[in-house]
Each structure stands twice: as C-alpha cells, then as structure tokens.
Design a protein around this motif. Structure first.
Motif, PDB file in Angstrom:
ATOM      1  N   THR A   1      -2.039  45.262  17.648  1.00  0.00           N
ATOM      2  CA  THR A   1      -0.818  44.487  17.847  1.00  0.00           C
ATOM      3  C   THR A   1       0.395  45.148  17.210  1.00  0.00           C
ATOM      4  O   THR A   1       1.524  44.757  17.476  1.00  0.00           O
ATOM      5  N   HIS A   2       0.173  46.153  16.374  1.00  0.00           N
ATOM      6  CA  HIS A   2       1.301  46.785  15.693  1.00  0.00           C
ATOM      7  C   HIS A   2       2.009  47.811  16.573  1.00  0.00           C
ATOM      8  O   HIS A   2       3.151  47.615  16.947  1.00  0.00           O
ATOM      9  N   GLU A   3       1.311  48.872  16.938  1.00  0.00           N
ATOM     10  CA  GLU A   3       1.960  49.912  17.735  1.00  0.00           C
ATOM     11  C   GLU A   3       1.170  50.233  18.995  1.00  0.00           C
ATOM     12  O   GLU A   3       1.199  51.362  19.479  1.00  0.00           O
ATOM     13  N   ALA A   4       0.457  49.265  19.515  1.00  0.00           N
ATOM     14  CA  ALA A   4      -0.283  49.452  20.762  1.00  0.00           C
ATOM     15  C   ALA A   4      -1.233  50.642  20.712  1.00  0.00           C
ATOM     16  O   ALA A   4      -1.457  51.323  21.703  1.00  0.00           O
ATOM     17  N   GLN A   5      -1.793  50.891  19.541  1.00  0.00           N
ATOM     18  CA  GLN A   5      -2.783  51.956  19.408  1.00  0.00           C
ATOM     19  C   GLN A   5      -4.155  51.430  19.802  1.00  0.00           C
ATOM     20  O   GLN A   5      -4.451  50.246  19.622  1.00  0.00           O
ATOM     21  N   ARG A   6      -5.006  52.341  20.334  1.00  0.00           N
ATOM     22  CA  ARG A   6      -6.362  51.920  20.692  1.00  0.00           C
ATOM     23  C   ARG A   6      -7.188  51.716  19.416  1.00  0.00           C
ATOM     24  O   ARG A   6      -7.183  52.573  18.525  1.00  0.00           O
TER      25      ARG A   6
ATOM     26  N   PRO B   1      -7.441  52.355  13.524  1.00  0.00           N
ATOM     27  CA  PRO B   1      -7.510  53.728  13.025  1.00  0.00           C
ATOM     28  C   PRO B   1      -6.142  54.314  12.688  1.00  0.00           C
ATOM     29  O   PRO B   1      -6.072  55.332  11.999  1.00  0.00           O
ATOM     30  N   LYS B   2      -5.062  53.691  13.163  1.00  0.00           N
ATOM     31  CA  LYS B   2      -3.733  54.290  12.939  1.00  0.00           C
ATOM     32  C   LYS B   2      -3.203  53.974  11.538  1.00  0.00           C
ATOM     33  O   LYS B   2      -2.878  54.868  10.774  1.00  0.00           O
ATOM     34  N   HIS B   3      -3.100  52.697  11.208  1.00  0.00           N
ATOM     35  CA  HIS B   3      -2.524  52.346   9.905  1.00  0.00           C
ATOM     36  C   HIS B   3      -3.439  51.482   9.049  1.00  0.00           C
ATOM     37  O   HIS B   3      -3.038  51.035   7.972  1.00  0.00           O
ATOM     38  N   GLY B   4      -4.629  51.185   9.547  1.00  0.00           N
ATOM     39  CA  GLY B   4      -5.618  50.541   8.703  1.00  0.00           C
ATOM     40  C   GLY B   4      -5.589  49.037   8.601  1.00  0.00           C
ATOM     41  O   GLY B   4      -6.343  48.464   7.816  1.00  0.00           O
ATOM     42  N   SER B   5      -4.754  48.365   9.369  1.00  0.00           N
ATOM     43  CA  SER B   5      -4.833  46.907   9.365  1.00  0.00           C
ATOM     44  C   SER B   5      -6.211  46.487   9.853  1.00  0.00           C
ATOM     45  O   SER B   5      -6.810  47.159  10.690  1.00  0.00           O
ATOM     46  N   THR B   6      -6.712  45.372   9.343  1.00  0.00           N
ATOM     47  CA  THR B   6      -8.020  44.900   9.781  1.00  0.00           C
ATOM     48  C   THR B   6      -7.880  43.538  10.439  1.00  0.00           C
ATOM     49  O   THR B   6      -7.035  42.719  10.068  1.00  0.00           O
TER      50      THR B   6
HETATM   51  S1  FES Z   1      -1.054  50.708  14.951  1.00  0.00           S
HETATM   52 FE1  FES Z   1      -0.338  50.229  12.973  1.00  0.00          FE
HETATM   53  S2  FES Z   1      -1.840  48.911  12.130  1.00  0.00           S
HETATM   54 FE2  FES Z   1      -2.573  49.397  14.105  1.00  0.00          FE
END
Ligand code: FES
Length: 142
Positions: free
Chosen positions: A50-55, A72-77
């Motif tokens: 939900t942050h940067e549309a990363q898979r 995997p991008k910024h570590g939010s869980t």
């Molecule tokens: S893309 Fe930043 S926490 Fe997932």
C-alpha cells in the motif's frame, strides 16, 4: 458469489508460505494475488504494498514472520489475516483483499471482481519457465 475457481490447497499454501497467481480484474487488467496462511485458513491479497505499489512477492514467495507479511522494499509488515499494517511507511493502511473460500482443504477464488488466469506472476508468460503446469485456465488440478 455465483462462480468459484479451484486454486490450490491449504496445505500447499502453508508449505510454500504463500501462493501467487494472476487474475484479471473487473476492468480486464491482469493483477497478481497472493494466498497466505492465516489462523483460520487462507487469505488472499492483491500482491501490492500500500505504500509504493511494490510487489510483496517478487516471484520467490512472500517473506513472512510471526503471521505477518513483510514488504521487501521498506519492511512494513501486514497481518496475514486482516491485511492491516500498523508500522513503518505503510502504517495505517490495509492490503486490498480478494475473496476466497476453503472447502475440504481446497482453496477457491470466489471474488466476482476477479477471474483466475494462471498460477504465478504476470511475467510468467514472458518466460519465467513455469510452463510445466497446466496451462488451461478452466481446469486446474494438482
Ligand atoms: S513499498 Fe514501502 S513499505 Fe512497502
């Protein structure tokens, strides 16, 4: 919920920690969905942070710890059962859910907004080499 499509088994999701598939949404756009184990069975989330549309699953399974999916991008869980995130860059957001049901250990896609396309990510069609499985979109059995 008039139709349902057989996806995989709860056991396969648990053993693999996640199960990735491609589905077409109501607008005719392919999207990736991940099945993840949760306390009461299996939940399905669109494969996009939900942050940067990363898979969340980049093709090797979702990183998980203590019932949480790890971006995997910024570590939010994200809680695997509720999809909610209470930490990091994606805090106070919830993953987009996809309706699935479980019957006798088999997982079915029951979301009228999505039509199953194939197992694996969207790029699989471009030569990820996952062509050993059934290619039919209507009959899938393991
Ligand atoms: S893309 Fe930043 S926490 Fe997932």
């Amino acid at each position: 919920m008039s139709t349902r499509t057989e996806l995989t088994t709860v056991e396969a999701v648990r053993e693999g920690r996640s199960w990735l598939f491609t589905a077409t949404d109501a607008h005719g756009t392919d999207d990736e969905v991940i099945l993840v184990p949760c306390e009461d069975g299996v939940e399905a989330w669109v494969n996009r942070c939900t942050h940067e549309a990363q898979r969340l699953d980049r093709g090797m399974g979702v990183a998980m710890r203590d019932g949480e999916l790890i971006c995997p991008k910024h570590g939010s869980t994200f809680d695997s059962c509720s999809g909610h995130c209470d930490n990091g860059d994606a805090a106070h957001t919830t993953l987009v859910g996809v309706d699935v049901s479980v019957e006798d250990g088999t997982v079915y896609l029951t979301d009228d907004g999505y039509a199953f396309v194939h197992e694996g990510g969207i790029e699989d069609d471009d030569g990820w080499g996952d062509d050993d499985g059934p290619s039919s979109t209507s009959h899938l059995s393991f």
